[in-house]
Design a protein around this motif. Structure first.
Motif, PDB file in Angstrom:
ATOM      1  N   PHE A  52       0.824  -1.205   0.000  1.00  0.00           N
ATOM      2  CA  PHE A  52       0.000   0.000   0.000  1.00  0.00           C
ATOM      3  C   PHE A  52       0.862   1.260   0.000  1.00  0.00           C
ATOM      4  CE2 PHE A  52      -1.944   3.365   2.580  1.00  0.00           C
ATOM      5  CZ  PHE A  52      -2.970   3.716   1.724  1.00  0.00           C
ATOM      6  N   PHE A  53       1.922   1.272   0.795  1.00  0.00           N
ATOM      7  CA  PHE A  53       2.800   2.438   0.841  1.00  0.00           C
ATOM      8  C   PHE A  53       3.471   2.676  -0.511  1.00  0.00           C
ATOM      9  CE2 PHE A  53       7.022   4.301   1.602  1.00  0.00           C
ATOM     10  CZ  PHE A  53       6.623   5.519   2.118  1.00  0.00           C
ATOM     11  N   PHE A  54       3.959   1.622  -1.144  1.00  0.00           N
ATOM     12  CA  PHE A  54       4.620   1.793  -2.441  1.00  0.00           C
ATOM     13  C   PHE A  54       3.635   2.232  -3.519  1.00  0.00           C
ATOM     14  CE2 PHE A  54       7.765  -1.182  -0.473  1.00  0.00           C
ATOM     15  CZ  PHE A  54       8.771  -0.236  -0.353  1.00  0.00           C
ATOM     16  N   VAL A  55       2.407   1.732  -3.469  1.00  0.00           N
ATOM     17  CA  VAL A  55       1.385   2.187  -4.415  1.00  0.00           C
ATOM     18  C   VAL A  55       1.063   3.655  -4.165  1.00  0.00           C
ATOM     19  CG1 VAL A  55      -1.055   1.930  -5.042  1.00  0.00           C
ATOM     20  CG2 VAL A  55       0.399  -0.078  -4.888  1.00  0.00           C
ATOM     21  N   ALA A  56       0.938   4.041  -2.902  1.00  0.00           N
ATOM     22  CA  ALA A  56       0.652   5.441  -2.575  1.00  0.00           C
ATOM     23  C   ALA A  56       1.773   6.366  -3.042  1.00  0.00           C
ATOM     24  CB  ALA A  56       0.432   5.592  -1.075  1.00  0.00           C
ATOM     25  N   GLN A  57       3.024   5.894  -3.039  1.00  0.00           N
ATOM     26  CA  GLN A  57       4.141   6.716  -3.493  1.00  0.00           C
ATOM     27  C   GLN A  57       4.234   6.794  -5.016  1.00  0.00           C
ATOM     28  OE1 GLN A  57       6.258   8.653  -1.633  1.00  0.00           O
ATOM     29  NE2 GLN A  57       4.822   8.141  -0.018  1.00  0.00           N
ATOM     30  N   THR A  58       3.782   5.757  -5.722  1.00  0.00           N
ATOM     31  CA  THR A  58       3.917   5.755  -7.174  1.00  0.00           C
ATOM     32  C   THR A  58       2.720   6.349  -7.900  1.00  0.00           C
ATOM     33  OG1 THR A  58       3.092   3.482  -7.281  1.00  0.00           O
ATOM     34  CG2 THR A  58       5.475   3.787  -7.193  1.00  0.00           C
ATOM     35  N   VAL A  59       1.535   6.306  -7.283  1.00  0.00           N
ATOM     36  CA  VAL A  59       0.356   6.870  -7.928  1.00  0.00           C
ATOM     37  C   VAL A  59       0.461   8.389  -7.858  1.00  0.00           C
ATOM     38  CG1 VAL A  59      -2.150   7.137  -7.739  1.00  0.00           C
ATOM     39  CG2 VAL A  59      -1.108   4.899  -7.445  1.00  0.00           C
ATOM     40  N   ARG A  60       0.210   9.016  -8.953  1.00  0.00           N
ATOM     41  CA  ARG A  60       0.350  10.466  -9.015  1.00  0.00           C
ATOM     42  C   ARG A  60      -0.928  11.169  -8.575  1.00  0.00           C
ATOM     43  NH1 ARG A  60       4.910  12.284 -11.740  1.00  0.00           N
ATOM     44  NH2 ARG A  60       6.090  10.610 -12.657  1.00  0.00           N
ATOM     45  N   THR A  61      -0.765  12.367  -8.089  1.00  0.00           N
ATOM     46  CA  THR A  61      -1.886  13.215  -7.720  1.00  0.00           C
ATOM     47  C   THR A  61      -2.328  13.981  -8.956  1.00  0.00           C
ATOM     48  OG1 THR A  61      -1.040  13.445  -5.481  1.00  0.00           O
ATOM     49  CG2 THR A  61      -2.588  15.117  -6.225  1.00  0.00           C
ATOM     50  N   VAL A  62      -3.640  14.029  -9.184  1.00  0.00           N
ATOM     51  CA  VAL A  62      -4.180  14.722 -10.353  1.00  0.00           C
ATOM     52  C   VAL A  62      -4.810  16.034  -9.893  1.00  0.00           C
ATOM     53  CG1 VAL A  62      -5.815  14.600 -12.274  1.00  0.00           C
ATOM     54  CG2 VAL A  62      -4.619  12.540 -11.528  1.00  0.00           C
ATOM     55  N   VAL A  63      -4.334  17.120 -10.476  1.00  0.00           N
ATOM     56  CA  VAL A  63      -4.881  18.447 -10.191  1.00  0.00           C
ATOM     57  C   VAL A  63      -5.624  18.893 -11.441  1.00  0.00           C
ATOM     58  CG1 VAL A  63      -4.356  20.831  -9.578  1.00  0.00           C
ATOM     59  CG2 VAL A  63      -2.952  18.974  -8.662  1.00  0.00           C
ATOM     60  N   THR A  64      -6.947  19.080 -11.305  1.00  0.00           N
ATOM     61  CA  THR A  64      -7.790  19.503 -12.423  1.00  0.00           C
ATOM     62  C   THR A  64      -8.266  20.922 -12.152  1.00  0.00           C
ATOM     63  OG1 THR A  64      -8.524  17.228 -12.703  1.00  0.00           O
ATOM     64  CG2 THR A  64      -9.810  18.922 -13.803  1.00  0.00           C
ATOM     65  N   ILE A  65      -8.030  21.801 -13.124  1.00  0.00           N
ATOM     66  CA  ILE A  65      -8.436  23.197 -12.989  1.00  0.00           C
ATOM     67  C   ILE A  65      -9.600  23.438 -13.939  1.00  0.00           C
ATOM     68  CG2 ILE A  65      -7.710  25.589 -13.241  1.00  0.00           C
ATOM     69  CD1 ILE A  65      -4.889  24.641 -12.540  1.00  0.00           C
ATOM     70  N   ASN A  66     -10.776  23.726 -13.351  1.00  0.00           N
ATOM     71  CA  ASN A  66     -11.980  24.026 -14.116  1.00  0.00           C
ATOM     72  C   ASN A  66     -12.168  25.536 -14.163  1.00  0.00           C
ATOM     73  OD1 ASN A  66     -12.475  21.243 -14.350  1.00  0.00           O
ATOM     74  ND2 ASN A  66     -13.496  21.227 -12.370  1.00  0.00           N
ATOM     75  N   ASP A  67     -13.320  25.958 -14.645  1.00  0.00           N
ATOM     76  CA  ASP A  67     -13.587  27.397 -14.738  1.00  0.00           C
ATOM     77  C   ASP A  67     -13.750  28.061 -13.382  1.00  0.00           C
ATOM     78  OD1 ASP A  67     -13.462  27.331 -17.484  1.00  0.00           O
ATOM     79  OD2 ASP A  67     -15.594  26.901 -17.706  1.00  0.00           O
ATOM     80  N   ASP A  68     -14.330  27.337 -12.417  1.00  0.00           N
ATOM     81  CA  ASP A  68     -14.620  27.974 -11.138  1.00  0.00           C
ATOM     82  C   ASP A  68     -14.037  27.255  -9.926  1.00  0.00           C
ATOM     83  OD1 ASP A  68     -16.231  25.829 -11.550  1.00  0.00           O
ATOM     84  OD2 ASP A  68     -18.028  26.724 -10.674  1.00  0.00           O
ATOM     85  N   ASN A  69     -13.338  26.137 -10.115  1.00  0.00           N
ATOM     86  CA  ASN A  69     -12.763  25.431  -8.964  1.00  0.00           C
ATOM     87  C   ASN A  69     -11.555  24.597  -9.366  1.00  0.00           C
ATOM     88  OD1 ASN A  69     -13.738  23.085 -10.146  1.00  0.00           O
ATOM     89  ND2 ASN A  69     -15.541  22.997  -8.841  1.00  0.00           N
ATOM     90  N   ILE A  70     -10.883  24.110  -8.329  1.00  0.00           N
ATOM     91  CA  ILE A  70      -9.734  23.220  -8.489  1.00  0.00           C
ATOM     92  C   ILE A  70     -10.117  21.897  -7.833  1.00  0.00           C
ATOM     93  CG2 ILE A  70      -7.309  22.825  -7.927  1.00  0.00           C
ATOM     94  CD1 ILE A  70      -7.091  25.836  -7.451  1.00  0.00           C
ATOM     95  N   THR A  71      -9.826  20.789  -8.506  1.00  0.00           N
ATOM     96  CA  THR A  71     -10.050  19.468  -7.934  1.00  0.00           C
ATOM     97  C   THR A  71      -8.697  18.797  -7.759  1.00  0.00           C
ATOM     98  OG1 THR A  71     -12.156  19.312  -9.101  1.00  0.00           O
ATOM     99  CG2 THR A  71     -11.256  17.279  -8.201  1.00  0.00           C
ATOM    100  N   ILE A  72      -8.401  18.367  -6.532  1.00  0.00           N
ATOM    101  CA  ILE A  72      -7.148  17.678  -6.222  1.00  0.00           C
ATOM    102  C   ILE A  72      -7.510  16.245  -5.851  1.00  0.00           C
ATOM    103  CG2 ILE A  72      -5.105  17.617  -4.756  1.00  0.00           C
ATOM    104  CD1 ILE A  72      -5.547  20.635  -4.295  1.00  0.00           C
ATOM    105  N   LYS A  73      -7.085  15.285  -6.670  1.00  0.00           N
ATOM    106  CA  LYS A  73      -7.407  13.882  -6.433  1.00  0.00           C
ATOM    107  C   LYS A  73      -6.150  13.133  -6.017  1.00  0.00           C
ATOM    108  CE  LYS A  73     -11.135  13.616  -9.787  1.00  0.00           C
ATOM    109  NZ  LYS A  73     -11.625  12.980 -11.018  1.00  0.00           N
ATOM    110  N   HIS A  74      -6.156  12.668  -4.764  1.00  0.00           N
ATOM    111  CA  HIS A  74      -5.101  11.809  -4.259  1.00  0.00           C
ATOM    112  C   HIS A  74      -5.556  10.360  -4.439  1.00  0.00           C
ATOM    113  CE1 HIS A  74      -2.909  15.155  -2.536  1.00  0.00           C
ATOM    114  NE2 HIS A  74      -4.014  15.569  -1.949  1.00  0.00           N
TER     115      HIS A  74
END
Length: 161
Positions: A52-74
């Motif tokens: 689980f720790f190694f998967v958490a370190q290798t999976v990237r965080t996705v930052v999506t910028i829309n017109d009115d908000n930011i979505t941060i997906k861990h």
């Protein structure tokens, strides 16, 4: 626009260390008392925790910028932040030293929210061309314009200022 960054969270590392120590202690006491089934269970849980720790370190965080908000997906969480809640955004470079005298350049972005909280995202500022460069540590430092986190910073700055 969506950007993928390699965000490293201190909380996931601390949870891994605490879980590893707890499972190691349980395995030790099970071995002393001769409980073979508990040894197998705690060893299996330890392996799952490490995976689980190694998967958490290798999976990237996705930052999506829309017109009115930011979505941060861990890996397991999702934050939606409206631009109206962001009071300031700052970015800085820092260095991380590794055991083998390798110095890694990283970039840190801080989002200051209107309620006084802050969200910190970080990413590498090094150019790696695959696994071979990681092994021999022959990466080079990227200029600001090529770092993905800096592109996120520019996109957010355009929206809030």
């Amino acid at each position: 626009m969506s950007y993928k960054i390699k965000n490293e969270k201190l909380s996931s590392a601390l949870w891994f260390i605490a879980a590893f120590l707890l499972l190691f202690t349980a395995t030790y006491y099970s071995a002393i008392r001769g409980m073979h089934f508990n040894i197998m269970c705690t060893t299996a849980l330890g392996i799952v925790g490490m995976l689980f720790f190694f998967v958490a370190q290798t999976v990237r965080t996705v930052v999506t910028i829309n017109d009115d908000n930011i979505t941060i997906k861990h890996l397991f969480s999702n934050k939606i932040i409206p631009f109206s809640n962001i009071s300031d955004v700052k970015i800085e470079r820092y260095k991380r030293r590794h055991k083998n005298a390798y110095i890694e350049q990283r970039m840190r972005m801080k989002l200051f929210l209107a309620n006084g909280k802050k969200i910190v995202l970080n990413d590498t500022a090094m150019d790696t061309n695959g696994a071979l460069d990681l092994l021999v540590r022959s990466s080079r430092v990227l200029p600001d314009e090529k770092v993905v986190l800096y592109k996120v910073f520019q996109a957010i700055s355009e929206k809030i200022f």
